[in-house]
Design a protein around this motif. Sequence first.
Motif, PDB file in Angstrom:
ATOM      1  N   UNK A  76      34.238  21.771  45.183  1.00 35.66           N
ATOM      2  CA  UNK A  76      32.796  21.615  45.339  1.00 35.66           C
ATOM      3  C   UNK A  76      32.153  22.976  45.526  1.00 35.66           C
ATOM      4  N   UNK A  77      30.843  23.001  45.339  1.00 35.68           N
ATOM      5  CA  UNK A  77      30.106  24.255  45.266  1.00 35.68           C
ATOM      6  C   UNK A  77      29.738  24.766  46.651  1.00 35.68           C
ATOM      7  N   UNK A  78      29.397  26.039  46.705  1.00 36.45           N
ATOM      8  CA  UNK A  78      29.005  26.618  47.977  1.00 36.45           C
ATOM      9  C   UNK A  78      27.671  26.057  48.455  1.00 36.45           C
ATOM     10  N   UNK A  79      26.867  25.486  47.550  1.00 37.21           N
ATOM     11  CA  UNK A  79      25.597  24.877  47.935  1.00 37.21           C
ATOM     12  C   UNK A  79      25.712  23.359  48.107  1.00 37.21           C
ATOM     13  N   UNK A  80      26.929  22.837  48.124  1.00 34.65           N
ATOM     14  CA  UNK A  80      27.145  21.394  48.166  1.00 34.65           C
ATOM     15  C   UNK A  80      27.077  20.842  49.590  1.00 34.65           C
ATOM     16  N   UNK A  81      26.931  19.520  49.668  1.00 37.84           N
ATOM     17  CA  UNK A  81      26.976  18.848  50.961  1.00 37.84           C
ATOM     18  C   UNK A  81      28.359  18.969  51.580  1.00 37.84           C
ATOM     19  N   UNK A  82      29.392  19.044  50.745  1.00 40.67           N
ATOM     20  CA  UNK A  82      30.747  19.241  51.263  1.00 40.67           C
ATOM     21  C   UNK A  82      30.814  20.506  52.106  1.00 40.67           C
ATOM     22  N   UNK A  83      30.266  21.598  51.565  1.00 42.98           N
ATOM     23  CA  UNK A  83      30.252  22.850  52.321  1.00 42.98           C
ATOM     24  C   UNK A  83      29.341  22.755  53.530  1.00 42.98           C
ATOM     25  N   UNK A 119      30.993  29.153  38.683  1.00 41.40           N
ATOM     26  CA  UNK A 119      30.715  28.329  39.854  1.00 41.40           C
ATOM     27  C   UNK A 119      31.800  28.501  40.904  1.00 41.40           C
ATOM     28  N   UNK A 120      31.491  28.096  42.113  1.00 42.50           N
ATOM     29  CA  UNK A 120      32.448  28.136  43.221  1.00 42.50           C
ATOM     30  C   UNK A 120      33.100  26.768  43.359  1.00 42.50           C
ATOM     31  N   UNK A 121      34.420  26.740  43.343  1.00 40.14           N
ATOM     32  CA  UNK A 121      35.178  25.546  43.720  1.00 40.14           C
ATOM     33  C   UNK A 121      36.136  25.848  44.865  1.00 40.14           C
ATOM     34  N   UNK A 122      36.545  27.101  44.994  1.00 37.55           N
ATOM     35  CA  UNK A 122      37.536  27.516  45.989  1.00 37.55           C
ATOM     36  C   UNK A 122      36.817  28.257  47.119  1.00 37.55           C
ATOM     37  N   UNK A 123      37.274  28.031  48.346  1.00 33.48           N
ATOM     38  CA  UNK A 123      36.560  28.558  49.508  1.00 33.48           C
ATOM     39  C   UNK A 123      37.533  29.137  50.535  1.00 33.48           C
ATOM     40  N   UNK A 124      37.019  30.073  51.302  1.00 32.19           N
ATOM     41  CA  UNK A 124      37.632  30.456  52.574  1.00 32.19           C
ATOM     42  C   UNK A 124      36.529  30.370  53.625  1.00 32.19           C
ATOM     43  N   UNK A 125      36.806  29.622  54.688  1.00 34.79           N
ATOM     44  CA  UNK A 125      35.875  29.522  55.815  1.00 34.79           C
ATOM     45  C   UNK A 125      36.582  30.050  57.052  1.00 34.79           C
ATOM     46  N   UNK A 126      35.847  30.784  57.888  1.00 37.72           N
ATOM     47  CA  UNK A 126      36.449  31.357  59.092  1.00 37.72           C
ATOM     48  C   UNK A 126      35.608  31.002  60.312  1.00 37.72           C
ATOM     49  N   UNK A 127      36.281  30.908  61.443  1.00 40.02           N
ATOM     50  CA  UNK A 127      35.607  30.551  62.694  1.00 40.02           C
ATOM     51  C   UNK A 127      34.743  31.707  63.193  1.00 40.02           C
ATOM     52  N   UNK A 128      33.904  31.413  64.185  1.00 41.76           N
ATOM     53  CA  UNK A 128      32.941  32.393  64.671  1.00 41.76           C
ATOM     54  C   UNK A 128      33.563  33.678  65.157  1.00 41.76           C
ATOM     55  N   UNK A 129      34.698  33.567  65.850  1.00 40.04           N
ATOM     56  CA  UNK A 129      35.331  34.777  66.364  1.00 40.04           C
ATOM     57  C   UNK A 129      35.769  35.695  65.245  1.00 40.04           C
ATOM     58  N   UNK A 130      36.231  35.124  64.128  1.00 39.14           N
ATOM     59  CA  UNK A 130      36.644  35.940  62.989  1.00 39.14           C
ATOM     60  C   UNK A 130      35.436  36.448  62.214  1.00 39.14           C
ATOM     61  N   UNK A 131      34.391  35.603  62.114  1.00 41.65           N
ATOM     62  CA  UNK A 131      33.184  36.012  61.399  1.00 41.65           C
ATOM     63  C   UNK A 131      32.476  37.165  62.090  1.00 41.65           C
ATOM     64  N   UNK A 132      32.728  37.320  63.397  1.00 41.83           N
ATOM     65  CA  UNK A 132      32.088  38.400  64.154  1.00 41.83           C
ATOM     66  C   UNK A 132      32.764  39.739  63.927  1.00 41.83           C
ATOM     67  N   UNK A 149      28.008  37.380  42.402  1.00 42.44           N
ATOM     68  CA  UNK A 149      29.436  37.438  42.715  1.00 42.44           C
ATOM     69  C   UNK A 149      29.995  36.087  43.141  1.00 42.44           C
ATOM     70  N   UNK A 150      29.175  35.040  43.144  1.00 39.34           N
ATOM     71  CA  UNK A 150      29.602  33.754  43.698  1.00 39.34           C
ATOM     72  C   UNK A 150      30.216  32.847  42.629  1.00 39.34           C
ATOM     73  N   UNK A 151      31.464  33.025  42.339  1.00 40.54           N
ATOM     74  CA  UNK A 151      32.147  32.092  41.443  1.00 40.54           C
ATOM     75  C   UNK A 151      33.647  32.310  41.531  1.00 40.54           C
ATOM     76  N   UNK A 152      34.379  31.227  41.418  1.00 40.15           N
ATOM     77  CA  UNK A 152      35.841  31.267  41.385  1.00 40.15           C
ATOM     78  C   UNK A 152      36.385  30.543  40.159  1.00 40.15           C
TER      79      UNK A 152
END
Length: 798
Positions: A716-723, A754-767, A743-746
Amino acid sequence: MRSTLNPRITPRAARVRRRTPAAVSAAAVVAALVALPGGVAQAASPDIVISQVYGGGGNSGAPYANDFVELYNRGTTPVSVTGWTVQYASATGSSWSRTTLSGTIAPGHYFLVQEAAGAGTGAALPTADATGTIAMSATSGKIALVTNGTALTCATGCATQSGVKDFVGYGSGAGSAEGSPTGNLSNGTAALRAGGGATDTDNNATDFVIGSPAPRNSSTGGGGNPGGTRIHDIQGAARVSPLAGSAVSAVPGVVTAVGPNGFWYQDPQPDNDPGTSEGVYVYTSGAPSVAVGDSVTVSATVSQFRPGGTGGTTNLSITELTAPAVTVVAHNAPLPAATLVGQGGRVPPSAVISGVTSGDVETAGNYQPATDGLDFWESLEGMRVEIDDAAVVGPTNKYGELSVVPQGSGTRTNRGGILLQANDGNPERVVLGKALAPTPTANVGDTLTGATVGVLDYAFGNFTLQVTATPTVTAGTTAPEVTAAPTAGQLAVATFNVENLAPSDPQSKFDGLAAGIVTNLRSPDLVALEEIQDNSGATSDGTVSATQTLAKLTAAVTAAGGPSYSYREIDPVDGQDGGQPGGNIRQVFLYRTDRGLSFTDRPGAGSTTADSVVNAGGTPQLAYSPGRIDPANAAFNSSRKPLAGEFRWNGKPVFVIANHFNSKGGDQPLFGRYQQPARPSESQRHDQATVVKDFTDRILAVDPKASVIVLGDLNDFEFSQTADILTAGGSLTDLPRTLPLPERYTYVYEGNSQVLDHILISGALAATAYSYDIVHINSEFSTQLSDHDPQVVRIPLP
């Protein structure tokens, strides 16, 4: 199942001709002989013919006061008749009267020759184009169209005399005719050539019908059949032909392309409405008996054909002419000019594919080719189309298709693609097909130098330009990327969908993937792999272990100069995780331990065991590592179950969840019949995201500063409800959303980056001062080891 925006359902093997052959008689396609101007009339005239004869003018009960002869130009170019004559003789006579003509007859137009008036009354004829004084018989006689002023002297055999362009013997007593004469006329009837004047098989008896006189002069155009139907009338200013299901006769045009089971032809005399196409496909079911450049008329039934068979119900339908009778009027006619699409020509809409908000566009109305991309391309269906210096935005695939846009289109990526956005499906895109000529091998960022020309078709949910000559490729500068190496204090974590990797794949694929990991990703500490198949690959034999697949991959990595990688995974239940039947795809943690990363093993979990979060004195732990998250939840029916693992980086815990969400199979196409397209597959992804988010929330509830990484192919996309679900509350940051738009595409699908693949990180890592990179090594290239690009985040965790 592949991760696709609009999955193909019908195999490409069915692409060259899109339908089951219909029963068409061998006589359905008639190729008439061609007569040169001034030649004998025993060959069909390519242009000017006698289209109507009436000799009862002014007689008792006559509807018109004068006799007349009507001519028609069934060709594609204007013809001068200056100096020609219309000549008349009695049914058996050899003495000929003449009326001299002057002027030019435009294609599809008539020319009215008024002759003598009878003794009675009747309506005046339309304004005549030529006037004579010949008193014609009301019942039978002979009419000749002669390309000079010399009077004929024949009584029989007149149709073959020198200078005779066309000849009609009317009435059973006519001593000379083309073939057999027409039926008898009367004061109230005329002989009218079929097809509005365009039918010419050189047999007066079959070419003419007896009916009420209907004189037409040069101001009357659009002939070719009763009502003056042309191709633009068949196509109409609509998505479906207004004449669907109707029979049409002698519709003129020039053949522009010939396929194995039909041909395209186009009217060289377009109307003034750009919303009506001037081209159409003629389905002959077998090899057509025409060639490119033939000027033809077609009598057929107008049909709407929906490509894709029973699996193509969401496709648009195509207007076609079926069960055709084709008459060749002339050879080597100039082709209608191709319509230029792009700068300097017709510019397609830039964002809106369809303004229809709900339902079937074929019944919805509101046809808007100036603003809606679907309608824009529909207005060109079947026509010759040209795109100059087309920009390649989707690489040539295994079916020989590639996607292009005109120069100046849309939001382009840094490497030459075109970006899919929430409110922009890129209606400028068109797919190039190889049904008529080979397509070139090209990558995103290449240019097709010069003019790319073809006929516009539709298949597999996309408008397709079937090229009539192979375009020339000028290579761009796009090359596989190499990311930066992690520093000593950075934890490097990547995700990579390796597309159904199995031991049966060639060693070259393993070597190529290994090079991607070692060279392009710079040997990250952890790689979450998606689509690792079991040891028997796509064979459905009950095998679920993937030890051979992983041993072969890790050996290839080492051979490529990489580190020694270990792995952790959990075998799925046979046949329960979707994907290629028999393959039992799963996610795998591939990790190295020589830079400070280690895996925390907490064994005991099987394929159906649900992992959980344990509060160990204020420190979160996984009950099982590796473990699967809620594998019995209906959200993961026929889909991959998330794989959770607990790692330690230099002694500190890091929680990683590898995912491969439900694919987009079953979603409706962007250029499809139903608008706005339904995406039923996303409901399951929303449920999957909710389960994963709840699990990460339980980790962060124990320690809000915990290091949590959620990654993988989310389909799913970076602008999707899934994200949106995964990032709700701000506890996770979706890294693709942090990049600039170009730069937003995989992934590249049908020309949409388009983006289908993601990496999400928690707040401590995002900081932290992390560094994130999507590494483009696959999706933009015609030669691919996978259809996904990997990505990596480097997080400073000293």
